[in-house]
Design an enzyme around this catalytic site. Sequence first.
Site, PDB file in Angstrom:
ATOM      1  N   TYR A 112       8.136  -7.916  -4.992  1.00 39.70           N
ATOM      2  CA  TYR A 112       7.839  -7.296  -3.692  1.00 39.70           C
ATOM      3  C   TYR A 112       8.718  -7.865  -2.578  1.00 39.70           C
ATOM      4  CZ  TYR A 112       3.983  -4.958  -5.970  1.00 39.70           C
ATOM      5  OH  TYR A 112       3.253  -4.170  -6.805  1.00 39.70           O
TER       6      TYR A 112
ATOM      7  N   ARG B 242       1.032   6.371  -2.453  1.00 35.03           N
ATOM      8  CA  ARG B 242       1.006   7.117  -3.718  1.00 35.03           C
ATOM      9  C   ARG B 242      -0.200   8.045  -3.652  1.00 35.03           C
ATOM     10  NH1 ARG B 242       4.939   4.764  -6.818  1.00 35.03           N
ATOM     11  NH2 ARG B 242       5.297   2.539  -6.498  1.00 35.03           N
TER      12      ARG B 242
ATOM     13  N   ASP C 180      14.529   1.383  -8.762  1.00 38.74           N
ATOM     14  CA  ASP C 180      14.771   1.278 -10.204  1.00 38.74           C
ATOM     15  C   ASP C 180      16.068   1.971 -10.636  1.00 38.74           C
ATOM     16  OD1 ASP C 180      12.308   0.117 -10.140  1.00 38.74           O
ATOM     17  OD2 ASP C 180      11.262   1.651 -11.291  1.00 38.74           O
TER      18      ASP C 180
HETATM   19  N1  LIG Z   1       4.444  15.680 -10.876  1.00 39.99           N
HETATM   20  C1  LIG Z   1       4.142  15.626  -9.584  1.00 39.99           C
HETATM   21  N2  LIG Z   1       3.961  16.742  -8.874  1.00 39.99           N
HETATM   22  C2  LIG Z   1       3.677  16.705  -7.556  1.00 39.99           C
HETATM   23  N3  LIG Z   1       3.553  15.552  -6.858  1.00 39.99           N
HETATM   24  C3  LIG Z   1       3.718  14.391  -7.505  1.00 39.99           C
HETATM   25  C4  LIG Z   1       4.026  14.365  -8.899  1.00 39.99           C
HETATM   26  N4  LIG Z   1       4.128  13.073  -9.285  1.00 39.99           N
HETATM   27  C5  LIG Z   1       3.898  12.327  -8.174  1.00 39.99           C
HETATM   28  N5  LIG Z   1       3.656  13.112  -7.121  1.00 39.99           N
HETATM   29  C6  LIG Z   1       3.376  12.672  -5.755  1.00 39.99           C
HETATM   30  O1  LIG Z   1       4.555  12.072  -5.250  1.00 39.99           O
HETATM   31  C7  LIG Z   1       4.241  10.899  -4.502  1.00 39.99           C
HETATM   32  C8  LIG Z   1       5.017   9.725  -5.010  1.00 39.99           C
HETATM   33  O2  LIG Z   1       4.954   9.629  -6.425  1.00 39.99           O
HETATM   34  P1  LIG Z   1       5.156   8.248  -7.170  1.00 39.99           P
HETATM   35  O3  LIG Z   1       5.245   8.522  -8.618  1.00 39.99           O
HETATM   36  O4  LIG Z   1       4.108   7.293  -6.731  1.00 39.99           O
HETATM   37  O5  LIG Z   1       6.508   7.668  -6.592  1.00 39.99           O
HETATM   38  P2  LIG Z   1       8.009   8.107  -6.812  1.00 39.99           P
HETATM   39  O6  LIG Z   1       8.246   9.351  -6.066  1.00 39.99           O
HETATM   40  O7  LIG Z   1       8.781   6.977  -6.282  1.00 39.99           O
HETATM   41  O8  LIG Z   1       8.197   8.313  -8.288  1.00 39.99           O
HETATM   42  C9  LIG Z   1       2.753  10.700  -4.606  1.00 39.99           C
HETATM   43  O9  LIG Z   1       2.170  11.070  -3.387  1.00 39.99           O
HETATM   44  C10 LIG Z   1       2.321  11.583  -5.743  1.00 39.99           C
HETATM   45  O10 LIG Z   1       1.039  12.132  -5.546  1.00 39.99           O
HETATM   46  O1  LIG Z   2       2.976  -1.822  -6.716  1.00 39.53           O
HETATM   47  P1  LIG Z   2       3.504  -0.471  -6.497  1.00 39.53           P
HETATM   48  O2  LIG Z   2       3.611  -0.077  -5.098  1.00 39.53           O
HETATM   49  O3  LIG Z   2       2.808   0.556  -7.326  1.00 39.53           O
HETATM   50  O4  LIG Z   2       5.007  -0.476  -6.986  1.00 39.53           O
HETATM   51  C1  LIG Z   2       5.440  -0.922  -8.219  1.00 39.53           C
HETATM   52  C2  LIG Z   2       6.519  -0.024  -8.712  1.00 39.53           C
HETATM   53  O5  LIG Z   2       7.474   0.292  -7.737  1.00 39.53           O
HETATM   54  C3  LIG Z   2       8.751   0.430  -8.323  1.00 39.53           C
HETATM   55  O6  LIG Z   2       9.610  -0.521  -7.773  1.00 39.53           O
HETATM   56  C4  LIG Z   2       9.374   1.746  -8.011  1.00 39.53           C
HETATM   57  O7  LIG Z   2       8.474   2.736  -8.109  1.00 39.53           O
HETATM   58  P2  LIG Z   2       8.654   4.125  -7.382  1.00 39.53           P
HETATM   59  O8  LIG Z   2      10.109   4.483  -7.458  1.00 39.53           O
HETATM   60  O9  LIG Z   2       7.795   5.039  -8.163  1.00 39.53           O
HETATM   61  O10 LIG Z   2       8.221   3.976  -5.986  1.00 39.53           O
HETATM   62  C5  LIG Z   2       8.553   0.176  -9.802  1.00 39.53           C
HETATM   63  O11 LIG Z   2       9.589  -0.553 -10.340  1.00 39.53           O
HETATM   64  C6  LIG Z   2       7.277  -0.608  -9.806  1.00 39.53           C
HETATM   65  O12 LIG Z   2       6.602  -0.477 -10.997  1.00 39.53           O
HETATM   66 MG   LIG Z   3       7.707   7.364  -9.911  1.00 44.93          MG
END
Ligand SMILES: Nc1ncnc2c1ncn2[C@@H]1O[C@H](COP(=O)(O)OP(=O)(O)O)[C@@H](O)[C@H]1O
Ligand SMILES: O=P(O)(O)OC[C@H]1O[C@](O)(COP(=O)(O)O)[C@@H](O)[C@@H]1O
Ligand SMILES: [Mg+2]
Length: 525
Positions: free
Chosen positions: A448, A241, A297
């Site tokens: 997990y 992340r 999710d």
């Molecule tokens: N609004 C955004 N704009 C650009 N990059 C983003 C944004 N939100 C999240 N990211 C980047 O995308 C990656 C994954 O985001 P995260 O929210 O952790 O997981 P997911 O893509 O599963 O929702 C991270 O490296 C984060 O910095």
């Molecule tokens: O402990 P972590 O790696 O932040 O992940 C927890 C999160 O991952 C998830 O399974 C999915 O999250 P993303 O789709 O953002 O990767 C959520 O349900 C949960 O809150």
């Molecule tokens: Mg997310």
Amino acid sequence: MESISTCFGVKFGHPTKNSHDSRRIRRVGIVGLGGFATKRFKRTSCATVVGDREIDLANSDWKIGFKEDFERRFYIPHLSDVFGDLSPMPSTFNLKSRRPSHESGNGYPYERWNGYVKNNDRVLLKVIKFSSPSSAGAECIDPDCTWVEQWVHRAGPREEIYFRPEEVNAAIVTCGGLCPGLNDVIRQIVITLEIYGVKNIVGIPFGYRGFSAEKLPKILLSRSVVQNIHLDGGSLLGVSRGGPNVSEIVDNMQERGIDMLFVLGGNGTHAGANEIHNECWKRGMRVAVVGVPKTIDNDILWMDKTFGFDTAVEEAQRAINSAYIEAHSAYNGIGIVKLMGRNSGFIAMHASLSSGQVDVCLIPEVPFELHGPHGVLRHLQYLIETKGSAVVCVAEGAGQNLVMKTNAKDQSGNVVLGDIGAHIQKETKKYFKDIGTSADVKYIDPTYMIRACRANASDGILCTVLGQNAVHGAFAGYSGITVGICNTHYVYLPIPEVISYPKNVDPNSRMWHRCLTSTGQPDFF
Ligand SMILES: Nc1ncnc2c1ncn2[C@@H]1O[C@H](COP(=O)(O)OP(=O)(O)O)[C@@H](O)[C@H]1O
Ligand SMILES: O=P(O)(O)OC[C@H]1O[C@](O)(COP(=O)(O)O)[C@@H](O)[C@@H]1O
Ligand SMILES: [Mg+2]
């Protein structure tokens, strides 16, 4: 407010970043007397805003306006929109070599392989023709539920391609949390790229972080490297992340000469992918950025489901069954299982429904009280008195108003959730102690373990098709798109549409009602 019989206010604006507000805006556009939308939102005016276009339902041509706006919203960006001098070439993705040719004289007739998809092929986004706004789940645009086709672009290999395979530098990155099937998708992308003739394929280590100046070593990918990776869970490339900003990422891509980027991730990752796509084109880089939605999710819009979700539901059965056995074998046993689902309770709902062993299912979309005459604890007491045991399945994002808030955020800016499962366990123990009834309360958190599983067979197929289509999309010259399954067909969607707000369980949906029928739980407030 206009009268229902003469004028329905319908709004289809591009939503804001706030998911709940966004959902309101989107949903208010749908006329459904028994639905989530009309119960919560009043109708606004005769003017209907579709995208940035205003449509007047009193105008008999409103349907044309709606269709035009829909077409514009779901347009998928193509390299030729920006780079006028591009000329396509015949596709190198050709399976003819697998067929006996007419020269072989072995009796099979020569046939031209006709597996290409035409750019104008479309898939219907909505397939139900509702007869009334009061029909279950009705999504009607006007009071008559006029049928309006909503077409999206069909995914698949095109006859003409916009990249010379031998010159392509392809990269794959996996971001966010883990999800079953990541390795299956990586594998298929690599294999399909090789079939087109691509020689240079790299894996970016640890999500967007791999694009940072720290210069984590890239991972060279080929069929032999990825051949068996789907046998393991996780991601061969690693995930993370947070990470560098978009400008740094694009600098890094420019340095490495990457011209095809495959991005596996959820809503956040796709927001990043779309910014990368925009930035590349702004800089005049002829790059195709294609997403593959990854979220256990299942909270991505428009799609039947996302990969890994099926596996998660299946794996959750084991935890629920263990909780059931523990509860059933104990004197006044109560088993609590927490499943993933930050904002959306799809895993908890589907796992509860399929197990048939859950008495109480709690999801983020449906508020509940623990205490009080209508609270969960009083119902657990009733279950203990009548059945002798109970099983609770709770999504991690449920009841966050009941747990201690830390205001902490992870590196992507996602709120760090309180442990609702542990909270329910603690409150349940206290409740039964207070009423003088012994209760054996066991809490299982398999989250997990579920996320780290390898994909099941059905997800394996989904990953395969999504991965292949991602490559076809890039070669066809599309960028800023993602792939998905929609009404069992595979489609390309523009990224902004799929991330405009997270998909949630509709508490008025047939599926949630089925879940309630199965658990037999009342409303908890
Ligand atoms: N609004 C955004 N704009 C650009 N990059 C983003 C944004 N939100 C999240 N990211 C980047 O995308 C990656 C994954 O985001 P995260 O929210 O952790 O997981 P997911 O893509 O599963 O929702 C991270 O490296 C984060 O910095
Ligand atoms: O402990 P972590 O790696 O932040 O992940 C927890 C999160 O991952 C998830 O399974 C999915 O999250 P993303 O789709 O953002 O990767 C959520 O349900 C949960 O809150
Ligand atoms: Mg997310």
